[in-house]
Design a protein around this motif. Structure first.
Motif, short mmCIF file in Angstrom:
data_model
loop_
_atom_site.label_atom_id
_atom_site.label_comp_id
_atom_site.label_asym_id
_atom_site.label_seq_id
_atom_site.Cartn_x
_atom_site.Cartn_y
_atom_site.Cartn_z
N VAL A 87 -25.18 -118.53 -73.79
CA VAL A 87 -24.73 -117.08 -72.48
C VAL A 87 -24.00 -116.82 -71.75
O VAL A 87 -24.49 -114.88 -71.55
CB VAL A 87 -25.88 -119.00 -71.13
N ALA A 88 -22.63 -117.35 -71.80
CA ALA A 88 -21.62 -116.62 -71.16
C ALA A 88 -21.50 -115.41 -72.52
O ALA A 88 -21.45 -114.33 -72.00
CB ALA A 88 -20.74 -117.37 -71.18
N ARG A 89 -21.19 -115.93 -73.68
CA ARG A 89 -21.19 -114.87 -74.62
C ARG A 89 -22.62 -113.88 -74.23
O ARG A 89 -22.49 -112.23 -74.53
CB ARG A 89 -21.58 -114.90 -76.38
N ALA A 90 -23.31 -113.79 -74.01
CA ALA A 90 -24.74 -112.98 -74.01
C ALA A 90 -24.01 -112.13 -72.90
O ALA A 90 -24.43 -110.66 -72.68
CB ALA A 90 -26.03 -113.56 -74.06
N LEU A 91 -24.06 -112.75 -71.74
CA LEU A 91 -23.74 -112.10 -69.80
C LEU A 91 -22.28 -111.59 -70.65
O LEU A 91 -22.03 -109.66 -70.41
CB LEU A 91 -23.84 -112.61 -69.19
N LEU A 92 -21.49 -111.04 -71.37
CA LEU A 92 -19.79 -110.84 -72.10
C LEU A 92 -20.13 -109.32 -72.59
O LEU A 92 -20.18 -108.74 -72.24
CB LEU A 92 -19.05 -112.17 -72.26
N ARG A 93 -21.01 -110.14 -73.73
CA ARG A 93 -21.20 -108.99 -74.46
C ARG A 93 -22.67 -108.16 -74.35
O ARG A 93 -22.50 -106.77 -74.39
CB ARG A 93 -21.64 -109.36 -75.78
#
Length: 182
Positions: A87-93
Motif C-alpha cells: 500500500v505504501a509503495r502504491a501511494l508513493l509511486r
C-alpha cells in the motif's frame, strides 16, 4: 503469553485473521484486480502466482483463527507487513488507482489510513508471534464465545469500512453526491 496480553490481542488478532480469509477468497477466484494493482506499481504478477498467494492468505487466516500460535501469529504479521509495504509503495509511486481485489469488486484505492491499519495488524500478529497464548480457548464458554465473536465481527467490519468504504468518502465524493440532489 499471559492471559492479560492475550485478552488484549485476541480480538484484533482474530479480526485480522478473519479479514485475511475474507480478502483472500475473492482473489483466489478473480485474481485480475490484484494482478493489475501489482503491475501498476512495477511488481511482477502472474495470475497463477496471485491465486497461490491468495490461497496462502486464506489458509493462514483460517489457521490463525483455529489455532492462535507463534507460527500463525508470524504468518499474520508477515502478510500484513507485506500488505503495508505494498500500500505504501502504491501511494508513493502513484500506482493502483482502483481496487486491488481484496474487497471484491468495490473500487478501493489505497490510502495512508489503510496502510496504518494493516501496519497495526502486522504489529498485533507480531505480538502473538512473540508470546503466543498457551491455551487461547481455555475457559471460553458459550456466552463468552458469542460475545467475543460479536466483538471480533464488529472490529473486522469497522476495519473493512476504513479500508474499503472510507476512501470513497472524501471531499470530492461528498461534494459530488450533494450536487446531484436537485
Amino acid at each position: 503469553m499471559t492471559g492479560g496480553a492475550w485478552s488484549v490481542l485476541a480480538v484484533p488478532f482474530l479480526a485480522a485473521a478473519a479479514l485475511l480469509v475474507l480478502a483472500g477468497a475473492p482473489k483466489v477466484v478473480r485474481p485480475g484486480d490484484l494482478v493489475r494493482a501489482l503491475r501498476s506499481t512495477g511488481l511482477p504478477a502472474p495470475a497463477v502466482g496471485v491465486r497461490v498467494f491468495a490461497a496462502v492468505e486464506v489458509l493462514a487466516g483460517v489457521a490463525a483463527v483455529v489455532v492462535p500460535s507463534r507460527v500463525t501469529g508470524a504468518a499474520v504479521a508477515v502478510l500484513y507487513a507485506g500488505f503495508t509495504a505494498f500500500v505504501a509503495r502504491a501511494l508513493l509511486r502513484g500506482g493502483v488507482l482502483s481496487s486491488c481485489g481484496c474487497f471484491g469488486k468495490a473500487d478501493t484505492p489505497p490510502t495512508w489510513t489503510h496502510a496504518a491499519l494493516t501496519g497495526a495488524a502486522a504489529l498485533v500478529g507480531a505480538g502473538v508471534a512473540v508470546a503466543a497464548p498457551a491455551d487461547p480457548w481455555q475457559g471460553v464458554g458459550t456466552g463468552t464465545a458469542a460475545g467475543g465473536l460479536a466483538l471480533v465481527a464488529l472490529v473486522g467490519f469497522l476495519a473493512w469500512q476504513v479500508m474499503a468504504v472510507l476512501p470513497s468518502v472524501d471531499r470530492r465524493a461528498v461534494r459530488s453526491a450533494s450536487t446531484r440532489r436537485v
